[in-house]
Design an enzyme around this catalytic site. Structure first.
Site, mmCIF file in Angstrom:
data_model
loop_
_atom_site.group_PDB
_atom_site.id
_atom_site.type_symbol
_atom_site.label_atom_id
_atom_site.label_comp_id
_atom_site.label_asym_id
_atom_site.label_seq_id
_atom_site.Cartn_x
_atom_site.Cartn_y
_atom_site.Cartn_z
ATOM 1 N N ASP A 243 10.939 4.690 -3.539
ATOM 2 C CA ASP A 243 12.158 3.995 -3.102
ATOM 3 C C ASP A 243 13.391 4.889 -3.236
ATOM 4 O O ASP A 243 14.479 4.438 -3.624
ATOM 5 C CB ASP A 243 12.371 2.704 -3.911
ATOM 6 C CG ASP A 243 11.182 1.762 -3.832
ATOM 7 O OD1 ASP A 243 10.502 1.773 -2.789
ATOM 8 O OD2 ASP A 243 10.932 1.035 -4.809
ATOM 9 N N LYS B 98 17.387 -59.289 -19.929
ATOM 10 C CA LYS B 98 17.094 -60.173 -21.046
ATOM 11 C C LYS B 98 17.049 -61.579 -20.463
ATOM 12 O O LYS B 98 18.061 -62.210 -20.216
ATOM 13 C CB LYS B 98 18.196 -60.065 -22.112
ATOM 14 C CG LYS B 98 17.737 -60.401 -23.543
ATOM 15 C CD LYS B 98 17.322 -61.851 -23.753
ATOM 16 C CE LYS B 98 18.518 -62.765 -23.748
ATOM 17 N NZ LYS B 98 18.133 -64.196 -24.015
ATOM 18 N N CYS C 3 24.254 -74.711 -11.648
ATOM 19 C CA CYS C 3 25.640 -74.292 -11.890
ATOM 20 C C CYS C 3 26.611 -74.814 -10.843
ATOM 21 O O CYS C 3 27.799 -74.969 -11.117
ATOM 22 C CB CYS C 3 25.729 -72.771 -11.986
ATOM 23 S SG CYS C 3 24.978 -71.917 -10.606
ATOM 24 N N GLY D 4 19.611 -64.313 -27.399
ATOM 25 C CA GLY D 4 20.851 -63.836 -26.819
ATOM 26 C C GLY D 4 21.758 -63.170 -27.825
ATOM 27 O O GLY D 4 22.407 -62.157 -27.525
ATOM 28 N N HIS E 26 13.672 -3.183 0.968
ATOM 29 C CA HIS E 26 13.549 -3.230 -0.489
ATOM 30 C C HIS E 26 14.532 -4.291 -1.027
ATOM 31 O O HIS E 26 15.709 -4.286 -0.659
ATOM 32 C CB HIS E 26 13.869 -1.875 -1.114
ATOM 33 C CG HIS E 26 13.616 -1.830 -2.597
ATOM 34 N ND1 HIS E 26 12.353 -1.687 -3.134
ATOM 35 C CD2 HIS E 26 14.475 -1.936 -3.647
ATOM 36 C CE1 HIS E 26 12.441 -1.700 -4.462
ATOM 37 N NE2 HIS E 26 13.714 -1.853 -4.800
ATOM 38 N N PRO F 235 20.185 -66.991 -17.206
ATOM 39 C CA PRO F 235 20.078 -68.291 -17.873
ATOM 40 C C PRO F 235 18.713 -68.932 -17.678
ATOM 41 O O PRO F 235 17.830 -68.371 -17.029
ATOM 42 C CB PRO F 235 21.162 -69.111 -17.168
ATOM 43 C CG PRO F 235 21.130 -68.586 -15.764
ATOM 44 C CD PRO F 235 20.819 -67.114 -15.872
ATOM 45 N N TRP F 236 18.613 -70.168 -18.206
ATOM 46 C CA TRP F 236 17.311 -70.834 -18.227
ATOM 47 C C TRP F 236 17.115 -71.857 -17.104
ATOM 48 O O TRP F 236 16.053 -72.451 -16.999
ATOM 49 C CB TRP F 236 17.085 -71.533 -19.572
ATOM 50 C CG TRP F 236 18.278 -72.213 -20.169
ATOM 51 C CD1 TRP F 236 19.087 -71.730 -21.151
ATOM 52 C CD2 TRP F 236 18.808 -73.506 -19.837
ATOM 53 N NE1 TRP F 236 20.079 -72.630 -21.461
ATOM 54 C CE2 TRP F 236 19.928 -73.730 -20.665
ATOM 55 C CE3 TRP F 236 18.439 -74.502 -18.929
ATOM 56 C CZ2 TRP F 236 20.691 -74.901 -20.613
ATOM 57 C CZ3 TRP F 236 19.188 -75.669 -18.864
ATOM 58 C CH2 TRP F 236 20.313 -75.859 -19.703
ATOM 59 N N ALA G 188 16.166 -65.736 -20.275
ATOM 60 C CA ALA G 188 16.499 -66.816 -21.202
ATOM 61 C C ALA G 188 15.457 -66.922 -22.305
ATOM 62 O O ALA G 188 14.256 -66.792 -22.073
ATOM 63 C CB ALA G 188 16.604 -68.134 -20.452
ATOM 64 N N GLN H 236 0.821 -1.198 0.000
ATOM 65 C CA GLN H 236 0.000 0.000 0.000
ATOM 66 C C GLN H 236 0.864 1.261 0.000
ATOM 67 O O GLN H 236 2.027 1.227 0.419
ATOM 68 C CB GLN H 236 -0.917 -0.003 1.237
ATOM 69 C CG GLN H 236 -1.907 -1.168 1.248
ATOM 70 C CD GLN H 236 -2.695 -1.222 2.548
ATOM 71 O OE1 GLN H 236 -2.136 -1.086 3.627
ATOM 72 N NE2 GLN H 236 -4.009 -1.416 2.436
ATOM 73 N N ILE H 237 0.300 2.348 -0.474
ATOM 74 C CA ILE H 237 0.993 3.646 -0.457
ATOM 75 C C ILE H 237 0.707 4.307 0.890
ATOM 76 O O ILE H 237 -0.452 4.556 1.246
ATOM 77 C CB ILE H 237 0.524 4.535 -1.614
ATOM 78 C CG1 ILE H 237 0.859 3.865 -2.957
ATOM 79 C CG2 ILE H 237 1.168 5.920 -1.532
ATOM 80 C CD1 ILE H 237 0.338 4.614 -4.160
ATOM 81 N N ILE H 238 1.752 4.600 1.618
ATOM 82 C CA ILE H 238 1.620 5.140 2.975
ATOM 83 C C ILE H 238 1.841 6.663 2.937
ATOM 84 O O ILE H 238 2.857 7.141 2.401
ATOM 85 C CB ILE H 238 2.641 4.484 3.932
ATOM 86 C CG1 ILE H 238 2.603 2.956 3.791
ATOM 87 C CG2 ILE H 238 2.379 4.916 5.378
ATOM 88 C CD1 ILE H 238 1.261 2.336 4.066
#
Length: 909
Positions: A144, A603, A713, A636, A108, A578-579, A605, A90-92
């Protein structure tokens, strides 16, 4: 004592007031602020009322261009000796500014006299200033222009926006500076330094729309500065020109771009831009008049913020409608947060900004939501979903992503219905990329054959190199995007939810595994699926325990040095499995990979990818963000090789044969020197001494070879039996084999099912013929099971096997027992023979003499040694081989290191 009147508004003003109230020589005698917006009171008024400070809400200080006498009287009634104006719209009147004996001071946000006016912070950025500053001054009749009391400044960073410079400097340092200014006044040391005329600028207020339009006919740096000067309120306006008209949009998240050409971009014509902008996966790219580029991350269309990369996406995400009771309770909690901020009843259609919220309200909302719900929200989430119902949906999505509660989500996919084991199971048959099931390039497929009856089960998508690239791009985007937003603890919660889903559907998974790979159902349930679930739960526990170290180093005196390490995720990881154990091998590798914070593509099997695809469905239901996990069935030689060769894949985890492993390692080096771990073949020795528990040795010896049909394995590839018990051992083994039940793996009485696929069955037949031709004694089996459809191979026993025979040196990967004698007086020779192989995956010893057992364990050159047991693996125990059985570990804490990189940071101070 200073009697202070606070004139202004906002949370900033409230914080200044509370800072001043901490001083014993200050009394806040009144607060003068703006009127309520509807039922919504300014936060300064609320805070002041809590402290019983008189509050005056004024529509204006003037009437007809003159001071309002009634307002002036209200002001004078408090008897202020100093006016403090932290933020005032506001303007004071001068009658108020000059009334106190100590005058008035005002905040400011610029280094006066530069950037006078209401939009000083924005213009500091727009004009490309090198510093940002704040001034406390004595206001006068000008805009200002009054004398300076003090200033503070900081360097502007390239990453700063209107929001960031306010939050990191102007707000916190402004609150402190107002306190310092009041102290100087109280102490009689306050300065009044006249502002120079040189360098003064007056900038227009950017709250007017006409000043918010961006000029695109200028350099990239000027465009960038303008956008960040209006980020995040109100946003720089640009106009999209389309065939059916024009649309005004706002830009946010601008960066100067220097990463080179973009892929897969689409043009977007903007008014005033000579060349079309480019929509790409990283945002919206705009070329300035100097040939440099600006990249825009976010765009606001109407009231909704979107990622700029999503501009051309036609279908919006489907809103969540299946809320749980707990989520509905959180909805009420969220509504109370909104109501506390907006000071109004909250409806599903309530728009946060239309209800009067400003930038500080955004900050407050984000912080309260983060505190209440522990979600990684930022300011842009509010702009992306400003309507309450949309914001709640965004919150639920984040909560489900963190907790893994995706509800009973149904996915769209092409699949087939498996009717087996008294069950009907829907199984996807497409590729899984970026959170969705999609067809392979050119809709290529593979036949999946049931090894029990040799019939085609279904056809699954067959990934090409182009499909692999799509998956890698999705994983890469997720790694640097959504996955980064998931905390380590939330990552663990997602993994636990996934494990819960796998356990909930373990009978379905075991059924698929049996039909697809030939695994005996009871074994599939306990080991294939059971150990998969265990792996996800085990590694979930590690997610928030991955940490570095501090390291004492020699500093360069007189300075000190702090050196510490960080364990970081590698990035996109490629897994090739693997499978023999389709889901278990996936889980062993992927659980460690995900726990470490990576994204991945696998990826599986070629012959048995179905459990991997069903698993992919569960990852969505568990709440994993799109792109984190991708599943690509295929060949593969094509899809697998494309994964290994891809330049954006930074780590490969491979399980398979040694010859293929060598090619994988070569490709990893040739492509981009990517990190790799290899779990390869084994010719695993099992040494059985005469002083063993023979009953247990026979039982475990048979199991060491026949477990999972020998497709194992760590299967004992060669048994060394002490000569004193050799014949009795063989006799008991043959007796057990003759009573072995071979047949349908879904039959609960079956203990030995079919081999995985036809080519493998044929190789086993050749292997046995080779053993016979070399002079080994075939006591049992050596051929297909007669008169039985399916890939069934008879368990086989060879004796009198010499060390130089092919079957003594090479792995069969089938139910073939290779038995050799040794003399108990020459243990050294037995160990030497056991080590006389290029493999070193696993080994075993049976003896009641613990000293002998530990001596063998010390001298056997293998990654795993079993003593008086075999096949006893656990998810907490590291698993991996020596020599040409590969390197790197699956399982246990050591497996995490395969998917982490170590960064060393040294700080001198």
């Amino acid at each position: 004592t200073l009697r202070i009147a606070i004139i202004g508004q906002s949370l900033f003003a409230a914080d200044v007031m509370e800072r001043l109230m901490e001083r014993s020589n200050v009394q806040i005698v009144g607060v003068f602020t703006i009127l309520d917006k509807g039922s919504r009171e300014d936060v300064l008024a609320t805070v002041a009322a809590n402290y019983k400070i008189p509050v005056f809400k004024l529509p204006t200080w003037r009437c007809g261009g003159k001071p309002n006498p009634e307002v002036i009287e209200q002001y004078k009634s408090v008897g202020a000796t100093l006016n403090v104006m932290p933020f005032c719209s506001q303007i004071i009147p001068m009658e108020v500014l000059c009334a106190p004996s100590q005058g008035s001071i005002c905040y400011h946000p610029s280094l006066l006299p530069r950037h006078r006016g209401n939009s000083a912070i924005s213009w500091t950025l727009i004009e490309g200033d090198e510093i940002a500053a704040l001034s406390i001054f004595w206001p006068d009749e000008g805009l200002d222009t009054g004398p300076l009391l003090l200033t503070r400044q900081t360097n502007l960073e390239p990453t700063d926006t209107l929001d960031t410079i306010y939050k990191r400097f102007l707000y916190p340092e402004g609150v402190k500076a107002m306190g310092v200014a009041v102290d100087m006044i109280a102490n009689g040391t306050a300065l009044k330094i006249a502002q120079p005329d040189e360098g003064a600028t007056y900038d227009p207020a950017l709250n007017k729309k006409q000043y918010q339009f961006i000029n695109l006919e200028q350099s990239a740096e000027r465009i960038w500065n303008f956008i960040r000067g209006l980020d995040s309120v109100p946003g720089a306006i640009a106009t999209v020109v389309e065939s059916d008209g024009c649309e005004e949009i706002r830009f946010f998240g601008a960066q100067l771009y220097s990463a080179g050409p973009v892929k897969d971009s689409q043009p977007l014509q903007l008014k005033g831009l000579a060349k079309p902008a480019c929509v790409h996966e990283g945002g919206l790219l705009i070329e300035g008049t100097d040939g440099a580029f600006v990249n825009i991350k976010r765009i606001k269309r109407g009231t909704k913020m979107i990622n700029a990369s999503d501009w051309f996406k036609q279908a919006d995400e489907k809103p969540i409608t299946d809320f749980t009771e707990d989520e509905l309770a959180k909805k009420a909690q969220l509504a109370s947060i909104w109501q506390a901020i907006l000071k109004d009843a909250i409806e599903p259609s309530t728009d946060f900004f239309a209800a009067g919220a400003g930038s500080m309200d955004v900050v407050r909302l984000v912080e309260e939501v983060k505190d209440a719900f522990d979600v990684p929200f930022e300011n842009e989430h509010v702009f992306m979903a400003p309507v309450f119902e949309e914001f709640f949906g965004l919150l639920v999505k984040a909560l489900r992503q963190g907790s893994g509660d995706a509800g009973a989500l149904e996915l769209d996919y092409t699949g087939f219905l498996l009717q087996a084991n008294k069950r009907e199971i829907n199984i996807p048959t497409q590729l899984f990329i970026n959170g969705a099931f999609v067809d392979a390039e050119q809709k290529r497929t593979l036949d999946i054959v049931n090894p029990t009856d040799e019939q085609v089960l279904c056809q699954v998508a067959c990934a090409s190199a182009a499909d692999v690239d799509k998956a890698v791009q999705a994983a890469h985007k997720a790694f640097y995007g959504s996955w980064k937003q998931v905390s380590a603890r939330q990552r663990g919660q997602l993994m636990l939810k996934l494990a819960d889903l796998m356990e909930q559907h373990k009978e379905e998974l075991a059924t698929i595994e049996s039909v697809d790979s030939g695994a005996v159902y009871t074994l599939a349930l306990k080991t294939h699926i059971g150990m998969s679930i265990d792996a996800w739960r085990y590694f979930a526990g590690w997610c928030d325990k991955i940490q570095g170290n501090t390291i004492p180093v020699n500093p360069a005196r007189p300075n000190n040095v702090l050196t510490f390490t960080r364990k970081e995720a590698i990035g996109v990881c490629g897994l090739v499995t693997p499978w023999n154990y389709p889901l278990m091998m996936l889980s062993w590798k992927m659980a460690a990979c995900i726990a470490a914070g990576n994204t991945c593509l696998i990826k599986p099997a070629q012959t048995c990818p179905l459990t991997a695809l069903k698993f992919a469905e569960f990852t969505v239901k568990a709440g994993f963000p799109p792109g984190v996990i991708n599943v690509l069935p295929g060949k593969g030689s094509e899809a697998g090789q494309a994964v290994i060769d891809h330049a954006m894949v930074r780590k490969v985890g491979f399980t398979g044969s040694t010859p293929v492993g060598k090619q994988v390692m070569k490709s990893c080096a040739k492509s981009n020197l990517k990190k790799c771990s290899l779990e390869l073949g084994g010719k695993n020795p099992l040494i059985i001494f005469a002083d063993c528990d023979l009953d247990k040795a026979v039982k475990q010896g048979v199991s060491s070879v026949l477990f999972n049909k020998g497709e194992n394995c760590i299967a004992a590839g060669r048994l060394f039996v002490e000569d004193r018990i050799h014949d009795e051992f063989v006799r008991r083994v043959l007796k057990d084999l003759r009573t072995l039940t071979i047949g349908d793996p879904l039959n609960r009485s079956t203990v030995h099912g079919p081999q995985n696929h036809k080519a493998h069955l044929d190789n086993l037949v050749k292997y046995c013929k080779c053993g016979v031709s070399e002079g080994a004694r075939l006591l049992y089996g050596g051929c297909r099971v007669p008169d039985m459809k399916g890939f069934f191979f008879q368990p086989t026993v060879f004796t009198d096997v010499k060390d130089d025979m092919f079957i003594a040196q090479e792995e069969s990967f089938g139910p073939i027992m290779i038995i050799s004698k040794f003399n108990g007086s020459d243990v050294d020779s037995a160990i030497e023979r056991a080590n006389r192989t290029e493999y070193g995956l696993a080994s075993g010893v049976f003896t009641k003499d613990i000293s002998k057992a530990l001596s063998v364990a010390d001298r056997i050159d293998a990654g795993t040694v079993f003593v008086n047991v075999y096949n006893k693996t656990d998810v907490a125990a590291p698993f991996g081989g020596y020599k040409q059985s590969g390197f790197g570990k699956d399982l246990g804490q050591e497996a995490l290191n395969e998917y982490l990189k170590t960064k060393c940071v040294t700080v001198e101070y």
